[in-house]
Design an enzyme around this catalytic site. Sequence first.
Site, short mmCIF file in Angstrom:
data_model
loop_
_atom_site.label_atom_id
_atom_site.label_comp_id
_atom_site.label_asym_id
_atom_site.label_seq_id
_atom_site.Cartn_x
_atom_site.Cartn_y
_atom_site.Cartn_z
N LYS A 40 1.01 -9.93 -13.12
CA LYS A 40 0.84 -10.28 -14.61
C LYS A 40 -0.16 -8.89 -15.19
CE LYS A 40 -3.84 -12.35 -13.35
NZ LYS A 40 -4.76 -13.42 -13.71
N ARG A 138 -11.40 -24.01 -16.46
CA ARG A 138 -10.72 -23.19 -17.29
C ARG A 138 -9.42 -24.14 -17.55
NH1 ARG A 138 -8.92 -17.32 -15.04
NH2 ARG A 138 -7.84 -18.23 -13.49
N HIS A 167 -7.99 -22.45 -8.19
CA HIS A 167 -8.21 -21.11 -8.21
C HIS A 167 -9.86 -20.97 -7.78
CE1 HIS A 167 -7.72 -16.97 -9.20
NE2 HIS A 167 -8.77 -17.04 -9.79
N ARG A 223 -1.62 -16.32 -3.21
CA ARG A 223 -1.67 -15.46 -4.26
C ARG A 223 -2.06 -14.12 -4.19
NH1 ARG A 223 -3.19 -20.28 -6.45
NH2 ARG A 223 -5.10 -19.26 -7.36
N TYR A 267 -18.86 13.54 -30.63
CA TYR A 267 -19.62 12.46 -31.54
C TYR A 267 -20.82 12.21 -30.99
CZ TYR A 267 -14.75 11.83 -33.03
OH TYR A 267 -13.38 12.12 -33.53
N CYS A 314 -13.62 10.58 -26.45
CA CYS A 314 -13.00 10.11 -27.73
C CYS A 314 -11.66 9.43 -27.41
CB CYS A 314 -12.61 11.66 -28.19
SG CYS A 314 -13.95 12.78 -28.51
N MET A 315 -11.20 9.46 -28.56
CA MET A 315 -9.91 8.36 -28.56
C MET A 315 -8.64 8.91 -27.84
SD MET A 315 -7.52 6.74 -31.56
CE MET A 315 -8.99 5.51 -32.34
N ASP A 316 -8.36 10.19 -28.04
CA ASP A 316 -7.66 10.89 -27.32
C ASP A 316 -8.01 12.05 -26.41
OD1 ASP A 316 -5.82 9.55 -29.23
OD2 ASP A 316 -6.80 10.77 -30.47
#
Length: 390
Positions: A40, A138, A167, A223, A267, A314-316
């Site tokens: 997954k 769950r 689980h 699993r 920043y 930072c983001m990038d």
Amino acid sequence: MWKVHNRAAWMEVDLDALRNNCQIIRQHIGSERKLIAVVKADAYGHGVVQVVRALVDSGADMLAVASCNELLELRRAGIDAPVLVLGHVPPSAYHSMIEQGGQFTLYDQEQARCIDAAAALCGRKALVHIKVDTGMGRLGFLPQQAKEVAELLHSLPHLQIAGAFSHFALADVAHDDYVRYQQQGFESFLQVCQQAGLSIPLRHMANSAAICQWPQVWYDAVRAGIILYGCEPSRETPLLPGLRPTMSIHSSVVRLQWLPAGSFVSYGCTWQASRQTLVATLPIGYADGVPRLLSNRGQVLLCGMRAPIIGRVCMDQLMIDVTDIAAVHEVVVGSEAVLIGRQGSDQITAEEVADWAGTVNYEIVCGFRMRLEREYLPKPATLYYHPLHK
């Protein structure tokens, strides 16, 4: 020729390590049990199609995903292995699930009736695994509901029971009290079903942590999730000997700049140079999956040495202090940095990054985005055009 990276930041996935891990787990659990490979979340961030092909070739008997969309992605890629969908499937996807041979997780009585009706319309049986909630809170039927579940399933002719599972909530810790509690709940459910004449071909409960340390709950299948990718189930659960990490994260220096003492970086001005500092910029950031919580606390490898991340991620992009490294090695634009993986004699693991970020290794490896190009190793000896290499 092999695909050229469009950015100076990329992921490498070691398929040989993946095959090695699958084979070790396969040997560990014995030939009498099935190995369900959990793929997954895009195979925990590794790229599901390539990973599944390697796993099926290496001894995985069955696959497990989280959603119908993940099942359909595998089918579109031509992968016809049995696939269990572990999570919720909306009713609008029932027909697709049934037509593609997906195996449902059955956890609710009304859901069971709806799947049976959809299967009747499709003119075929729906494969289901009964989910037993033994302590996760769950999805699943409670152990004390076993009799009514068995009676219900006897009345639904278009459902074919492929298995039953539960689980663990605490298999990744040292004590086993809750493990035994959950095991008892699962076995009591199975016993009632058996007395009611309900045949359950495949019983499975063991996740990665239980595979490593609780053989008494291996049943008919296990699993394997995080350990397939060479990561620890938890800090309290050591890996099986011989398992190797399959993911590494790389970037390259795109700028070097000497900053005078007193300069701020990134920043919020959260980092200030106490000396003249050589700052290297790497074009990788939190939009790629690098946790922002590594700001001023994480490290990367450069020239086989550790460089601290300075200022906020930072983001990038992010910045590292390479002053001490440059004193002993030549650091240039283009020098390769490793955020997760080995360089020289040192290694930064997903577990170490998770510790810095205050989270778990699962979140780290799943967090690296598709914006990072993936390179699968070893590279093929003969390079040829294939749709996967676009």
